[in-house]
Enzyme design. Structure first.
Site, PDB file in Angstrom:
ATOM      1  N   LYS A 157       0.812  -1.228   0.000  1.00 24.75           N
ATOM      2  CA  LYS A 157       0.000   0.000   0.000  1.00 24.75           C
ATOM      3  C   LYS A 157       0.844   1.275   0.000  1.00 24.75           C
ATOM      4  CE  LYS A 157      -4.405  -1.641   0.967  1.00 24.75           C
ATOM      5  NZ  LYS A 157      -4.311  -2.933   1.693  1.00 24.75           N
ATOM      6  N   GLU A 165      -9.860   6.352   3.658  1.00 27.75           N
ATOM      7  CA  GLU A 165     -10.707   5.352   4.289  1.00 27.75           C
ATOM      8  C   GLU A 165      -9.820   4.163   4.623  1.00 27.75           C
ATOM      9  OE1 GLU A 165     -10.215   5.459   1.041  1.00 27.75           O
ATOM     10  OE2 GLU A 165      -9.621   3.363   0.789  1.00 27.75           O
ATOM     11  N   SER A 187       1.630  -9.836  -0.885  1.00 33.71           N
ATOM     12  CA  SER A 187       1.274  -8.415  -0.777  1.00 33.71           C
ATOM     13  C   SER A 187       1.619  -7.809   0.574  1.00 33.71           C
ATOM     14  CB  SER A 187      -0.218  -8.236  -1.069  1.00 33.71           C
ATOM     15  OG  SER A 187      -0.994  -9.100  -0.264  1.00 33.71           O
TER      16      SER A 187
END
Ligand SMILES: *Cc1c(COP(=O)(O)O)cnc(C)c1O
Length: 396
Positions: free
Chosen positions: A89, A111, A377
Site C-alpha cells: 500500500k 478510508e 502483498s
C-alpha cells in the site's frame, strides 16, 4: 485487445466516474493533471528516491525452492511484505502524497478497513507534514486496535464511522462525504484500484513498480523478462494490478487473480465479488458488486479484513469479463492452510490476504518448466491473533 484505460476512464464497459456534482471540478482537475504530474522528471525523481530509500525498493524476487518442489514449477515470490509498513500500500500513498502536494492540497483524507491503508497514509502524512484524517468503521476499530494506535501515534485523527455495518464500505462513504464538504483544500487518497476515474488508473500506475521490477529481476534470473504465470490476491485489486500491469497485453503470461470466498462461494458469508457479483455502480465506478435482487449491496465476509469489499476494481472486472485473467476463489480455511504451508516450507509468515493467493497452488496444474511469480502483498504480523486462534482450534 488493449486492457488499459480509455480516455473516459473505462476498461471495456467498467469504470467511469459517477460522482456528485460538487466533486466534478475536483475530479476533472485531477484527471487533467495526474498524467502530466506523474511524468514530470522532478516528480519521478522524488518518487523513485523515496521508493528506494524510504520504502526499501526494489523488493526482492525470491526463488522459493521448497514450495517449487512441492508444486512442480519454478515459483518466485515478489516480496512486498518487506516494504516499510509491511505491505504494497505504501507505493501508492507515497505517489499520491507527492501529487497532493504538487496540487497545493493541505489536508488528506483516507478510508481504511483493516487499517493497513490508514497506516500507510498516516505514515506519508507524517513524512510530508500534512493534516491527516482517516475514516474507519467502528467494527474495524475494535478489531484492529494496533493499527488505530499506530495511526494516532503518527499524528492522524481516526474518525469512527457508525453507519451501516461499520466497516470499509461505510468508511468509504464517509470519506466521500467529507471530500464533498471540503473540495478545495483536501485530497482523498484512495487505497485501491477503485473509485471514480482517474483513481483506478492512477493507483495501478503507482503500483506498477511491482511488475516493472519483476521484468528486470526475471531477466536477470531467468534470461527472459516474463513468467508463464502471475498470481495475486484481489480485494479492490491494487496489488494484482501492480503485478499484472506491464504484462496486461502480453498473452504469453497467464494472469491469475484470487478473491476471498469466505465460508464458500455457495454461502452468504463470502467476498467473491467476481464470482457472485452483478453489474452496478459503487463508489463512483461501474463494476461487479455483490447485491440483492433489488440492488441492495450485500455485506461481504472474509476472514481477511483487507479483502472484504463488496466491489472489485474495474480493471479486474474487465480482465474477468474478457477472460484475460483466470479468477479463482479461496476460502478462509484454504487461506489459513496456505499461510501455514508458506511458514513451514519457507519461513515466511504472510498476510492473510496474500495467503489467499497462495491457496491457488493446490488448485492449479503446472509443467516442471513453468516460471510462476506470486506476489506476497504483505506480512502476517497484523494477523497473528487470527493465526493463533486457528492453531489453538487445530484448524492448521
Ligand atoms: C489491502 C491489502 C490487500 C487488498 O488490497 P488490493 O487493493 O486488492 O491489493 C491485499 N494484501 C494486503 C497485505 C493488504 O494490506
Amino acid at each position: 485487445m488493449d486492457f488499459n484505460v480509455d480516455k473516459d476512464g473505462y476498461y471495456g464497459e467498467f469504470g467511469g466516474a459517477y460522482i456528485p456534482e460538487i466533486l466534478h471540478s475536483n475530479v476533472k482537475n485531477l484527471r487533467e493533471s495526474y498524467l502530466d504530474l506523474m511524468n514530470d522528471e522532478k516528480f519521478k525523481e522524488e518518487f523513485d528516491s523515496l521508493l528506494r530509500d524510504y520504502v526499501g525498493r526494489p523488493s526482492p524476487l525470491y526463488l522459493a525452492k521448497r514450495l517449487s518442489e512441492k508444486y512442480g514449477a519454478k515459483i518466485y515470490l515478489k516480496r512486498e511484505d518487506l516494504n516499510h509498513t509491511g505491505a504494497h500500500k505504501i507505493n501508492n500513498t507515497i505517489g499520491q502524497i507527492l501529487l497532493a502536494r504538487r496540487m497545493g492540497k493541505t489536508r488528506i483524507i483516507a478510508e481504511t478497513g483493516a487499517g493497513q491503508h490508514g497506516v500507510a497514509t498516516a505514515t506519508v502524512c507524517a513524512l510530508m507534514n500534512m493534516k491527516c484524517i482517516v475514516y474507519m468503521g467502528e467494527t474495524d476499530i475494535a478489531r484492529q486496535a494496533l493499527n488505530v494506535y499506530k495511526m494516532e501515534m503518527l499524528g492522524a485523527e481516526v474518525r469512527p464511522v457508525t453507519s451501516g455495518n461499520k466497516t470499509l464500505k461505510d468508511a468509504t462513504n464517509e470519506a466521500i462525504r467529507d471530500w464533498c464538504c471540503n473540495p478545495s483544500d483536501t485530497h482523498y487518497i484512495i487505497g485501491s484500484t477503485v473509485g471514480p476515474h482517474p483513481y483506478p488508473d492512477m493507483v495501478a500506475r503507482f503500483q506498477s513498480v511491482i511488475s516493472a521490477e519483476i521484468k528486470s529481476q526475471l531477466q536477470e534470473k531467468e534470461g527472459r523478462d516474463y513468467p508463464d504465470y502471475l498470481i495475486a490476491c484481489v480485494g479492490g485489486g491494487s496489488n494484482a494490478a501492480g503485478t499484472f500491469y506491464h504484462y496486461l497485453n502480453d498473452e504469453r503470461v497467464k494472469l491469475v487473480a484470487v478473491e476471498a470466498a469466505g465460508l464458500g462461494v455457495d454461502t452468504e458469508e463470502t467476498a467473491a465479488t467476481i464470482h457472485l457479483g452483478r453489474k452496478g455502480i459503487i463508489h463512483g465506478s461501474k463494476t461487479y458488486i455483490i447485491q440483492t435482487e433489488d440492488g441492495q449491496i450485500v455485506e461481504p465476509y472474509s476472514i481477511s479484513a483487507g479483502l472484504d469489499y463488496p466491489g472489485i476494481g474495474p480493471i479486474h472486472a474487465n480482465l474477468a469479463d474478457k477472460k484475460r485473467a483466470e479468477i479463482l476463489a479461496a476460502t478462509d480455511d484454504e487461506a489459513l492452510k496456505a499461510a501455514m504451508e508458506l511458514t513451514t516450507l519457507e519461513g515466511i509468515i504472510p498476510a492473510l490476504e496474500s495467503s489467499h493467493a497462495l491457496a491457488a497452488f493446490p488448485k492449479m496444474k503446472f509443467d516442471d518448466s513453468d516460471v510462476v511469480v506470486l506476489t506476497i502483498s504483505g506480512r502476517g504480523d497484523k494477523d497473528m491473533d487470527t493465526y493463533i486462534d486457528a492453531i489453538k482450534n487445530q484448524k492448521i
